[in-house]
Design an enzyme around this catalytic site. Structure first.
Site, PDB file in Angstrom:
ATOM      1  N   LYS A 142       0.829  -1.203   0.000  1.00  0.00           N
ATOM      2  CA  LYS A 142       0.000   0.000   0.000  1.00  0.00           C
ATOM      3  C   LYS A 142       0.860   1.248   0.000  1.00  0.00           C
ATOM      4  O   LYS A 142       0.558   2.233  -0.679  1.00  0.00           O
ATOM      5  CB  LYS A 142      -0.930  -0.007   1.214  1.00  0.00           C
ATOM      6  N   GLN A 149      -5.194  -2.282   9.443  1.00  0.00           N
ATOM      7  CA  GLN A 149      -4.886  -3.552   8.781  1.00  0.00           C
ATOM      8  C   GLN A 149      -5.412  -4.716   9.622  1.00  0.00           C
ATOM      9  O   GLN A 149      -5.140  -4.810  10.822  1.00  0.00           O
ATOM     10  CB  GLN A 149      -3.371  -3.687   8.595  1.00  0.00           C
ATOM     11  N   ASP A 202     -12.082   2.416   3.677  1.00  0.00           N
ATOM     12  CA  ASP A 202     -12.448   1.018   3.502  1.00  0.00           C
ATOM     13  C   ASP A 202     -13.925   0.871   3.142  1.00  0.00           C
ATOM     14  O   ASP A 202     -14.331  -0.099   2.513  1.00  0.00           O
ATOM     15  CB  ASP A 202     -12.212   0.240   4.801  1.00  0.00           C
TER      16      ASP A 202
END
Length: 344
Positions: A104, A148, A171
């Site tokens: 990422k 995460q 998200d």
């Protein structure tokens, strides 16, 4: 969330024996107002042909989207001096999670998005994680926050995820975002990344959705459920197949579009597929392969060798949905920064 093997951004836990889709971190097409409209971008080159089916090249589409994001990030920086920022919180020392975070960070750098990272030890308290989230919630240079997963077992995952401000929930998992996604006339601030990527692939390849029969295999909160909601928003007639469905192949054989996200290697066979259907395979499952240096290979939920004989188009594994997830995360971060600064 269970962890996956190499799914760039998502946590898609799947093993040869898994029968259910595990928690998969991220993706879908946002409402039109939140999406790079396909009418404003150069169409992707014709689908690669493999046997009778065309191969939907997620890697190529993701590259195109990253290029678009990079151009927008540069325009924003030059126009108003703002650079989008994504903060990632990693708890513990899982190698797979560390790999995802590293990927990422590289992806952010490739498009000019600032990447912040908080690495906490495995034995951190829930309060310590919440303190980091609170700090990023209040930091105006941070436009997206990602925790995460999976988190250590002593932490309450829902408490931690719900602490992320909805305006920074790139998200798209906040209950209000999912609720807005489900309601007609409402738009979520963010759409979960993996389902968003699935729908974006259909758009970019000009696959008609309106009025079509679509079947989603899997009903997870991360992919299956939001994918079904997105297809419904696109005016498809949607069915969901899950672990309690009787004779699932009879349902899938009616589908013009199949999105599979169950974590069961090669479950969808030729006789599950209507001739000419379009298949989006979210699964990424390791299966033993003595000929591979790693001892295994990655396959999808759909038996690719059989699907290409029947379907009109299909995503490969790897190289299909996987690259789209991270691209959608970057897109959501850019959307957040533009919204905060009223930048069009």
């Amino acid at each position: 969330m269970a962890s996956s093997v190499f799914f760039t951004h998502s946590h898609y836990s799947s093993s040869p024996s898994s029968s259910l889709f595990r928690h998969h971190r991220h993706l879908v097409a946002p409402p039109t107002s939140l999406r790079f409209s396909s009418s404003h971008v150069a169409p992707v080159a014709a689908m690669t042909t493999d046997s009778s089916a065309k191969v939907i090249d997620g890697k190529s589409v993701a590259k195109q989207i990253r290029d678009e994001i990079s151009a927008e990030v540069s325009r924003m920086r030059e126009s108003i001096g703002v650079i989008p920022g994504l903060a990632v919180i990693l708890v513990g020392d899982r190698k797979d999670s560390a790999t995802y975070v590293r990927n990422k960070k590289k992806a952010c750098e490739s498009v000019g998005i600032n990447s912040l990272e908080a690495n906490l030890p495995e034995d951190s308290t829930e309060e310590e994680v919440l303190n980091y989230i609170s700090g990023y919630n209040d930091d105006p240079s941070v436009h997206g926050i990602l925790v995460q997963l999976p988190l250590p077992s002593h932490m309450n995952e829902q408490n931690i995820l719900n602490a992320v401000r909805i305006e920074k929930d790139v998200d798209g998992f906040h209950p209000l975002n999912i609720g807005r996604l489900a309601m007609r006339g409402r738009d979520p601030l963010f759409v979960p990344c993996t389902p968003k990527g699935c729908i974006e692939l259909l758009h970019r390849y000009g696959v008609p959705i309106k009025g079509k029969r679509a079947v989603v295999i899997g009903r997870s909160n991360i992919v299956g459920m939001p994918a079904a909601l997105l297809l419904q928003r696109e005016d498809a007639t949607v069915s969901v197949v899950h672990s309690r469905t009787s004779n699932p192949e009879e349902v899938t054989r009616q589908a013009d579009i199949i999105i599979s996200a169950v974590g069961q290697p090669n479950m969808v066979r030729e006789n599950w597929i209507k001739p000419g259907a379009v298949i989006i395979d979210v699964g990424i499952n390791p299966v033993e392969d003595p000929n591979s240096a790693r001892g295994y290979k990655l396959v999808g939920d759909v038996c690719y060798e059989e699907a290409i004989k029947v379907a009109s188009a299909v995503t490969p594994v790897p190289g299909g949905v996987g690259p789209m997830t991270i691209a959608m995360l970057l897109q959501n971060t850019l959307i957040s920064a533009k919204r905060v600064h009223n930048f069009e």
